[in-house]
Design a protein around this motif. Structure first.
Motif, PDB file in Angstrom:
ATOM      1  N   LEU A 215      -1.864   9.860 -10.787  1.00  0.00           N
ATOM      2  CA  LEU A 215      -2.068  10.467  -9.474  1.00  0.00           C
ATOM      3  C   LEU A 215      -1.969   9.421  -8.364  1.00  0.00           C
ATOM      4  O   LEU A 215      -2.125   9.725  -7.182  1.00  0.00           O
ATOM      5  N   GLY A 216      -1.720   8.162  -8.787  1.00  0.00           N
ATOM      6  CA  GLY A 216      -1.574   7.096  -7.807  1.00  0.00           C
ATOM      7  C   GLY A 216      -2.868   6.682  -7.152  1.00  0.00           C
ATOM      8  O   GLY A 216      -2.862   6.132  -6.040  1.00  0.00           O
ATOM      9  N   ARG A 217      -4.000   6.900  -7.832  1.00  0.00           N
ATOM     10  CA  ARG A 217      -5.303   6.563  -7.271  1.00  0.00           C
ATOM     11  C   ARG A 217      -6.138   5.815  -8.308  1.00  0.00           C
ATOM     12  O   ARG A 217      -5.862   5.869  -9.517  1.00  0.00           O
ATOM     13  N   VAL A 218      -7.131   5.114  -7.841  1.00  0.00           N
ATOM     14  CA  VAL A 218      -8.123   4.513  -8.729  1.00  0.00           C
ATOM     15  C   VAL A 218      -9.471   5.109  -8.359  1.00  0.00           C
ATOM     16  O   VAL A 218      -9.701   5.468  -7.200  1.00  0.00           O
ATOM     17  N   PRO A 219     -10.368   5.273  -9.329  1.00  0.00           N
ATOM     18  CA  PRO A 219     -11.671   5.865  -9.010  1.00  0.00           C
ATOM     19  C   PRO A 219     -12.483   4.961  -8.086  1.00  0.00           C
ATOM     20  O   PRO A 219     -12.361   3.739  -8.117  1.00  0.00           O
TER      21      PRO A 219
END
Length: 298
Positions: A215-219
């Protein structure tokens, strides 16, 4: 005659790259390891080690001796685990490396059954990568590890692997959380949440990172802690959510709700690893059998 102990010392130095680290892994002083290496050098008439920065490297002859030495040590281990062992009477001390939730959920339950059996366990908590390395280098006899589907665990060819059980991980949220009433959620529903995670670099932390990777994100990780009990407390206080496996998990507080992610499988394979040269060891087989039985009770 070449001393097997001296060969073992040379192999340990090759694996660790340091006399000091080799001594730590074997439980000896650095001077004792150096003396063993010097004994081999005197017998062979050539240098086996050379200085490199703060560590050491094996010379060409040293590498050759270490390679053949590993074969000798494997043969000795195979001899000890089969021909010299009574198959009807497993005994001895096994060094076991295991991750913490397996230590609680699988290893601890079999200890009572080992009382009076002649088999004793010396247990150390390790992340699976370190546990595999301990078994591969002879610092442990057996390990219980986990292999996330999203973060594969590399197993050297000279190790035997047996699957124990599958372990599902839930997203834990506070009962007052906006998603608490959902039976399952999508990953995009969790993008803006604050998380508590195991330390960066640990396999469980990398598994959390993989949840959002495509999703192209990091938590958004608010806190790092190796103990899942701490994760439960953060969730109970409503200051973070967590991805926590079910194996060995403490009872959930009343205000902590488990939910599943519908568009990703958060599951890990729990496994036993040991050296193939130890496959016929009565003690190894006895402990492996008990671990399989404990896994079946989960």
């Amino acid at each position: 005659m070449i001393d097997v102990m001296a060969v073992r010392a040379l192999v340990a130095v090759e694996q660790s790259g340091s006399v000091v680290k080799a001594a730590e892994s074997m439980g000896y002083s650095p001077s004792a390891i150096s003396q063993q290496i010097k004994k081999l050098e005197k017998q062979s008439g050539v240098a086996l080690l050379e200085r490199y920065g703060r560590g050491v490297l094996l010379t060409e002859r040293g590498k050759t001796l270490a390679e053949r030495g590993r074969q000798i040590l494997d043969d000795v281990e195979l001899l000890e685990s089969t021909l010299l062992a009574d198959p009807e009477k497993p005994e001895g001390t096994l060094r076991v490396a295991t991750f913490s939730t397996a230590s609680r959920g699988l290893v601890a339950p079999i200890l009572k059954k080992l009382d009076g059996s002649g088999v004793r366990l010396s247990i150390i908590g390790e992340d699976p990568r370190e546990a595999v390395d301990r078994v591969a280098t002879g610092q442990a006899d057996l390990a219980v590890v986990h292999d996330w589907q999203s973060v594969p665990l590399a197993i050297p060819d000279h190790l035997e692997v047996e699957n124990l059980c599958l372990d599902d991980a839930d997203v834990l949220v506070n009962s007052g959380h906006r998603l608490a009433g959902a039976a399952e959620v999508f990953r995009r529903d969790l993008l803006e949440e604050a998380w508590i995670s195991t330390p960066a670099g640990a396999i469980c932390s990398e598994a959390l990172m993989q949840v959002f990777a495509d999703l192209g994100r990091v938590p958004n990780v608010r806190a790092y802690d190796p103990d899942f009990s701490t994760h439960l407390e953060y969730v109970s206080l409503g200051v973070a959510i967590a991805l926590v496996p079910q194996l060995g998990r403490p009872p959930l507080p009343e205000n902590v709700i488990p939910i599943s992610i519908s568009d990703m499988c958060n599951q890990r394979q729990v496994q036993i690893v040991y050296r193939k040269t130890m496959a016929a060891s009565p003690a190894i087989r006895h402990v492996v059998e008990l671990l399989h039985h404990a896994a079946e009770q989960i």
